[in-house]
Design an enzyme around this catalytic site. Structure first.
Site, short mmCIF file in Angstrom:
data_model
loop_
_atom_site.label_atom_id
_atom_site.label_comp_id
_atom_site.label_asym_id
_atom_site.label_seq_id
_atom_site.Cartn_x
_atom_site.Cartn_y
_atom_site.Cartn_z
N ALA A 246 -0.81 29.37 -9.27
CA ALA A 246 0.29 28.85 -9.20
C ALA A 246 0.42 27.43 -10.22
O ALA A 246 1.55 27.46 -10.86
CB ALA A 246 0.77 28.44 -7.81
N ASP A 247 -0.20 26.60 -10.13
CA ASP A 247 -0.48 25.77 -11.18
C ASP A 247 -0.58 26.33 -12.82
O ASP A 247 0.20 25.60 -13.56
CB ASP A 247 -1.95 24.70 -11.06
CG ASP A 247 -1.82 23.89 -9.87
OD1 ASP A 247 -0.61 23.51 -9.47
OD2 ASP A 247 -2.81 23.52 -9.52
N LEU A 248 -1.40 27.21 -12.90
CA LEU A 248 -1.37 27.79 -14.51
C LEU A 248 -0.24 28.42 -14.87
O LEU A 248 0.21 28.46 -16.09
CB LEU A 248 -2.71 28.62 -14.66
CG LEU A 248 -3.99 27.67 -14.47
CD1 LEU A 248 -5.15 28.64 -14.42
CD2 LEU A 248 -4.02 26.76 -15.42
N GLY B 145 2.56 25.84 -15.50
CA GLY B 145 2.45 25.41 -16.76
C GLY B 145 2.88 26.09 -18.00
O GLY B 145 3.41 25.86 -18.77
#
Length: 421
Positions: free
Chosen positions: A182-184, A187
């Site tokens: 989810a973070d990547l 980004g």
């Protein structure tokens, strides 16, 4: 002797990015921009810096073999940046932040909704003074909606956004991914959105705000399983390492390990059947088409499993590749980085690092290097290049203030005495 800076070669050379983000989603976005040639200045809290600097072990080792303060987690997302320490909660620090924003093309931040507004650094506070500014805000749930005030974490979002309901064995517990997807992915979307906003600014001269959230990204990233539900009203089943709508497309045990067999069409299935001595499967109405194979996987998959288990992993990889039947190993990470394709594509890189262990005896102080994962972006005319290892805390404070704001040494010393830096 200090080496001269390595000039950028990427397509964003000349772009200035003020990176007010930390942890992973924001830093992964700005690392992409840095790889593309932008001058990315990472703003960090004096004395502490990005939270992930402390997220270890493992940490980078120094000449004596001791841990530095540079964690592997931090190193993964902060290449091609310069670090500047700045306390914008301090009056002089806030004034300095505004000056830096005035020289930036892009600001990226990932504070909780409302945090920067308390210091006059939200987009609404800046847009009139800096009409060309592109301001990308990354939060857990966005700046609107009933969850706007909540903090967001990758693990929670994988669960709330439906991903974990799709991951794991049918009778087992839901599972998160082994990487902070989810973070990547947020980004990555952030980098794409920033590039689109730059394109818009090229035409209109106007900047804009970008509101990205981990939750929105995870919902968007449901992709075809999400569409499965919207189209049919049915929930996509959790099928472990199998595929809900393609058979055979899963892991199989061999005589000495595991492989992935990914048959994507009926022609590939027929070639696989011929190789294994089971050509009749390809004409059997239960298995002749993918739709039939999906409906009869309970009888077909065990039969395939029994055949594959009779030979080694390498046997199947070597036999199926010439036939154009997708098959591959399940590599541990050490095998990934030893793979000749990884070397050929430049996906393992080495950069000098001021705190890394040297090549001589412990404590000799010789310059060391850090190994990092390379960028997947390959350009014919404006290649990505690697100019800066993930910076130490405040490593470039003086240089950035001199480059961007033309401050001299005395002015920087006075700011440091006030506690702003």
């Amino acid at each position: 002797m200090t080496q001269p800076p390595i000039p950028a070669t990427g397509p964003l050379t000349g772009l200035k990015v003020l990176d007010m983000s930390r942890v992973l989603a924001g830093p992964s976005a700005t690392q992409i921009l840095g790889d593309l040639g932008a001058d990315v200045v990472k703003v960090e809290r004096p004395g502490q810096g990005d939270d992930t600097r402390a997220w270890g072990p493992p940490f980078l080792k120094d000449d004596a073999g001791q841990d530095t303060k540079e964690s592997a987690y931090y190193l993964s997302a902060n290449r091609n940046k310069r670090s500047l320490t700045l306390d914008f909660t301090h009056s002089a620090g806030k004034a300095l932040a505004l000056q830096l924003i005035g020289h930036a093309d892009v600001v990226v931040e990932n504070y909780k909704t409302g945090t920067l507004a308390r210091y006059g650094l939200a987009y609404e506070d800046l847009r009139d003074a800096f009409p060309r500014l592109i301001y990308c805000s990354i939060t857990g749930f966005g700046h609107t909606g009933p969850y706007a005030a909540r903090a967001g974490y990758d693990y929670l979002v994988q669960g709330m956004g439906g991903f974990m309901s799709l991951t794991g064995e049918p009778e087992g517990q839901p599972l998160k991914a082994g990487v902070a997807i989810a973070d990547l992915m947020t980004g990555t979307y952030a980098a794409v959105a920033i590039l689109a906003a730059l394109r818009h600014r090229d035409h209109t001269g106007r900047g804009q705000a970008i509101d990205l959230s981990l939750f929105d990204t995870q919902v968007a990233w449901l992709s075809h399983p999400g569409q499965y539900y919207l189209t049919s009203g049915q929930l996509a089943p959790r099928v472990g390492n199998a595929h809900p709508t393609i058979v055979p497309y899963q892991t199989f045990a061999t005589s000495d390990g595991w492989i992935i067999l990914a048959v994507g069409n009926d022609e590939q299935f027929a070639r696989f059947c011929h190789l294994t001595g089971n050509a009749a499967w390809a004409s059997d109405p239960r298995y002749a088409t993918n739709q039939a194979r999906v409906g009869n996987r309970d009888s077909l998959v065990p039969a395939i499993a029994a055949v594959i288990q009779g030979q080694s992993s390498q046997f199947w990889i070597d036999a199926l590749e010439p036939l154009g039947v997708p098959c591959g190993p399940i590599n541990s990470i050490d095998k990934v980085f030893a793979d000749p394709q990884v070397a050929a594509r430049g996906m393992r890189i080495t950069l000098p690092h001021p705190q890394a262990g040297g090549t001589g005896a412990p404590g000799a102080g010789l310059p060391g290097t850090v190994e990092l994962i390379g960028s997947p972006m390959k350009f014919s005319d404006t290649p990505v290049n690697y100019r800066q290892a993930p910076p130490t805390l405040g490593q470039h404070t003086d240089a950035v203030l001199q480059d961007w704001l033309r401050l001299d040494g005395d002015e920087i010393a006075r700011l440091r005495q006030t506690g702003a830096l």
